[in-house]
Design an enzyme around this catalytic site. Structure first.
Site, PDB file in Angstrom:
ATOM      1  N   GLN A  51      41.721  34.148  64.222  1.00 38.97           N
ATOM      2  CA  GLN A  51      41.849  35.332  65.075  1.00 38.97           C
ATOM      3  C   GLN A  51      43.324  35.678  65.264  1.00 38.97           C
ATOM      4  O   GLN A  51      43.731  36.838  65.157  1.00 38.97           O
ATOM      5  CB  GLN A  51      41.193  35.063  66.437  1.00 38.97           C
ATOM      6  CG  GLN A  51      41.313  36.219  67.410  1.00 38.97           C
ATOM      7  CD  GLN A  51      40.543  37.444  66.951  1.00 38.97           C
ATOM      8  OE1 GLN A  51      39.373  37.355  66.614  1.00 38.97           O
ATOM      9  NE2 GLN A  51      41.192  38.599  66.903  1.00 38.97           N
TER      10      GLN A  51
ATOM     11  N   ARG B 172      40.681  41.158  60.803  1.00 45.47           N
ATOM     12  CA  ARG B 172      40.139  39.808  60.580  1.00 45.47           C
ATOM     13  C   ARG B 172      39.864  39.613  59.086  1.00 45.47           C
ATOM     14  O   ARG B 172      40.147  38.552  58.526  1.00 45.47           O
ATOM     15  CB  ARG B 172      38.832  39.607  61.362  1.00 45.47           C
ATOM     16  CG  ARG B 172      39.006  39.428  62.858  1.00 45.47           C
ATOM     17  CD  ARG B 172      39.771  38.180  63.218  1.00 45.47           C
ATOM     18  NE  ARG B 172      39.171  36.950  62.709  1.00 45.47           N
ATOM     19  CZ  ARG B 172      38.190  36.276  63.284  1.00 45.47           C
ATOM     20  NH1 ARG B 172      37.684  36.674  64.422  1.00 45.47           N
ATOM     21  NH2 ARG B 172      37.700  35.162  62.755  1.00 45.47           N
TER      22      ARG B 172
ATOM     23  N   HIS C 170      41.954  29.208  68.016  1.00 49.12           N
ATOM     24  CA  HIS C 170      41.248  30.170  67.152  1.00 49.12           C
ATOM     25  C   HIS C 170      42.280  30.783  66.195  1.00 49.12           C
ATOM     26  O   HIS C 170      42.613  31.961  66.278  1.00 49.12           O
ATOM     27  CB  HIS C 170      40.596  31.235  68.040  1.00 49.12           C
ATOM     28  CG  HIS C 170      39.548  32.056  67.339  1.00 49.12           C
ATOM     29  ND1 HIS C 170      39.178  31.858  66.025  1.00 49.12           N
ATOM     30  CD2 HIS C 170      38.785  33.085  67.792  1.00 49.12           C
ATOM     31  CE1 HIS C 170      38.245  32.738  65.708  1.00 49.12           C
ATOM     32  NE2 HIS C 170      37.982  33.493  66.750  1.00 49.12           N
TER      33      HIS C 170
ATOM     34  N   CYS D  58      39.732  40.180  71.170  1.00 50.24           N
ATOM     35  CA  CYS D  58      39.236  39.540  69.940  1.00 50.24           C
ATOM     36  C   CYS D  58      37.773  39.889  69.644  1.00 50.24           C
ATOM     37  O   CYS D  58      37.315  39.637  68.523  1.00 50.24           O
ATOM     38  CB  CYS D  58      39.415  38.037  70.032  1.00 50.24           C
ATOM     39  SG  CYS D  58      38.572  37.333  71.460  1.00 50.24           S
TER      40      CYS D  58
ATOM     41  N   ASP E  64      40.244  38.581  76.725  1.00 48.49           N
ATOM     42  CA  ASP E  64      39.086  37.971  76.064  1.00 48.49           C
ATOM     43  C   ASP E  64      38.048  37.717  77.161  1.00 48.49           C
ATOM     44  O   ASP E  64      38.360  37.833  78.359  1.00 48.49           O
ATOM     45  CB  ASP E  64      39.531  36.659  75.370  1.00 48.49           C
ATOM     46  CG  ASP E  64      38.405  35.971  74.601  1.00 48.49           C
ATOM     47  OD1 ASP E  64      37.375  36.629  74.315  1.00 48.49           O
ATOM     48  OD2 ASP E  64      38.539  34.763  74.290  1.00 48.49           O
TER      49      ASP E  64
ATOM     50  N   ARG F 293      33.217  26.412  62.317  1.00 45.13           N
ATOM     51  CA  ARG F 293      33.306  26.819  63.725  1.00 45.13           C
ATOM     52  C   ARG F 293      32.598  25.738  64.537  1.00 45.13           C
ATOM     53  O   ARG F 293      31.422  25.447  64.296  1.00 45.13           O
ATOM     54  CB  ARG F 293      32.641  28.185  63.919  1.00 45.13           C
ATOM     55  CG  ARG F 293      32.602  28.641  65.358  1.00 45.13           C
ATOM     56  CD  ARG F 293      32.204  30.100  65.508  1.00 45.13           C
ATOM     57  NE  ARG F 293      33.328  30.982  65.246  1.00 45.13           N
ATOM     58  CZ  ARG F 293      33.397  32.258  65.661  1.00 45.13           C
ATOM     59  NH1 ARG F 293      32.401  32.777  66.360  1.00 45.13           N
ATOM     60  NH2 ARG F 293      34.448  32.995  65.398  1.00 45.13           N
TER      61      ARG F 293
HETATM   62  N1  NVA Z   1      37.012  32.734  73.660  1.00 43.69           N
HETATM   63  C1  NVA Z   1      35.839  33.206  72.951  1.00 43.69           C
HETATM   64  C2  NVA Z   1      36.244  33.803  71.657  1.00 43.69           C
HETATM   65  C3  NVA Z   1      35.139  34.386  70.856  1.00 43.69           C
HETATM   66  C4  NVA Z   1      35.612  34.980  69.530  1.00 43.69           C
HETATM   67  C5  NVA Z   1      34.888  32.040  72.762  1.00 43.69           C
HETATM   68  O1  NVA Z   1      35.341  30.940  72.419  1.00 43.69           O
HETATM   69  O2  NVA Z   1      33.709  32.217  72.947  1.00 43.69           O
END
Ligand code: NVA
Length: 227
Positions: free
Chosen positions: A42, A200, A39, A172, A132, A12
């Site tokens: 997800q 997930r 992502h 998400c 989101d 990540r």
């Molecule tokens: N768009 C959010 C998703 C978190 C799972 C982020 O990047 O923080």
């Protein structure tokens, strides 16, 4: 070195280029666990949830209300891959990355992706409404400006009243309740958010089964290039 210790890595990273750099050493499968661009893990759980709730993909319409962010970009790609329709409803300046959209259009010429500014119009024929956070990781300095820009993009009961009654709700997580989505909607009977979060695990189990297949590794990972 890592390639000798582990079978796969989940990375990540704030910058997508950093995951690509790690993968470029060809030492082990590298799973994108979220970047500023996309992502994918997800999105795999999301399409599994859509299939469970809506019974299939063909021409199902996902409307993403909010930021054209990493999550939106991955689900947009998945809709193109699976024959679904995708609408992003966002304020001006928060659209998806144009290079990303151009790559999707080139690879999937039949993709059905559009942007509609008015969220009430956007959800009129939605099968699923996705949202989101308005401020993603790494964007904290923009929080006040984003809260103002997205104020009329909250997924609330009024917006849900403009959507078909069968429309499902996706997020998400983690959610900022009272900001991009209200308690009444995220906790409603139309919400698939908790099952989506459970998926997930199931989607990522599938990903590992595929990636740890010996033949896939032999075909794709060049151990001789590991450093
Ligand atoms: N768009 C959010 C998703 C978190 C799972 C982020 O990047 O923080």
């Amino acid at each position: 070195m890592l390639g000798q210790f582990v079978d796969a890595v989940v990375c990540r990273a704030k910058k997508h280029e950093h995951v690509e750099l790690l993968a470029s050493f060809n030492a082990m499968p590298v799973i994108n666990g979220l970047t500023d661009l996309c992502h994918p893990c997800q999105a795999m759980a999301d399409v599994l949830t859509v299939r469970e709730s809506l019974g299939g993909y063909q021409n199902k319409h996902i409307v993403f209300v909010g930021d054209g962010n990493n999550v939106a970009q991955s689900i947009a790609l998945c809709t193109a891959m699976l024959g679904m329709k995708f609408t992003l409803s966002c304020p001006s300046g928060y659209e998806m990355d144009s290079d990303w959209l151009a790559r999707i259009a080139a690879r999937y010429p039949k993709s059905q992706i559009e942007t509609v500014a008015d969220p009430h119009k956007a959800v009129a024929n939605a099968d699923a409404i996705y949202t989101d956070v308005w401020t993603s990781m790494g964007q904290e300095a923009e929080m006040d400006a984003r809260r103002a820009a997205f104020a009329s993009y909250q997924v609330n009961e009024k917006l849900m009243a403009a959507a078909p009654s069968h429309a499902r709700v996706l997020h998400c997580l983690p959610a900022v309740r009272g900001q991009e989505i209200t308690d009444a909607v995220i906790d409603s009977d139309q919400s698939d958010v908790i099952r989506q979060a459970g998926n997930r695990m199931h989607a990522q189990k599938g990903l590992l089964v595929w990636l740890l297949n010996r033949k896939w590794i032999d075909d794709n990972i060049r151990a001789d290039q590991a450093i």
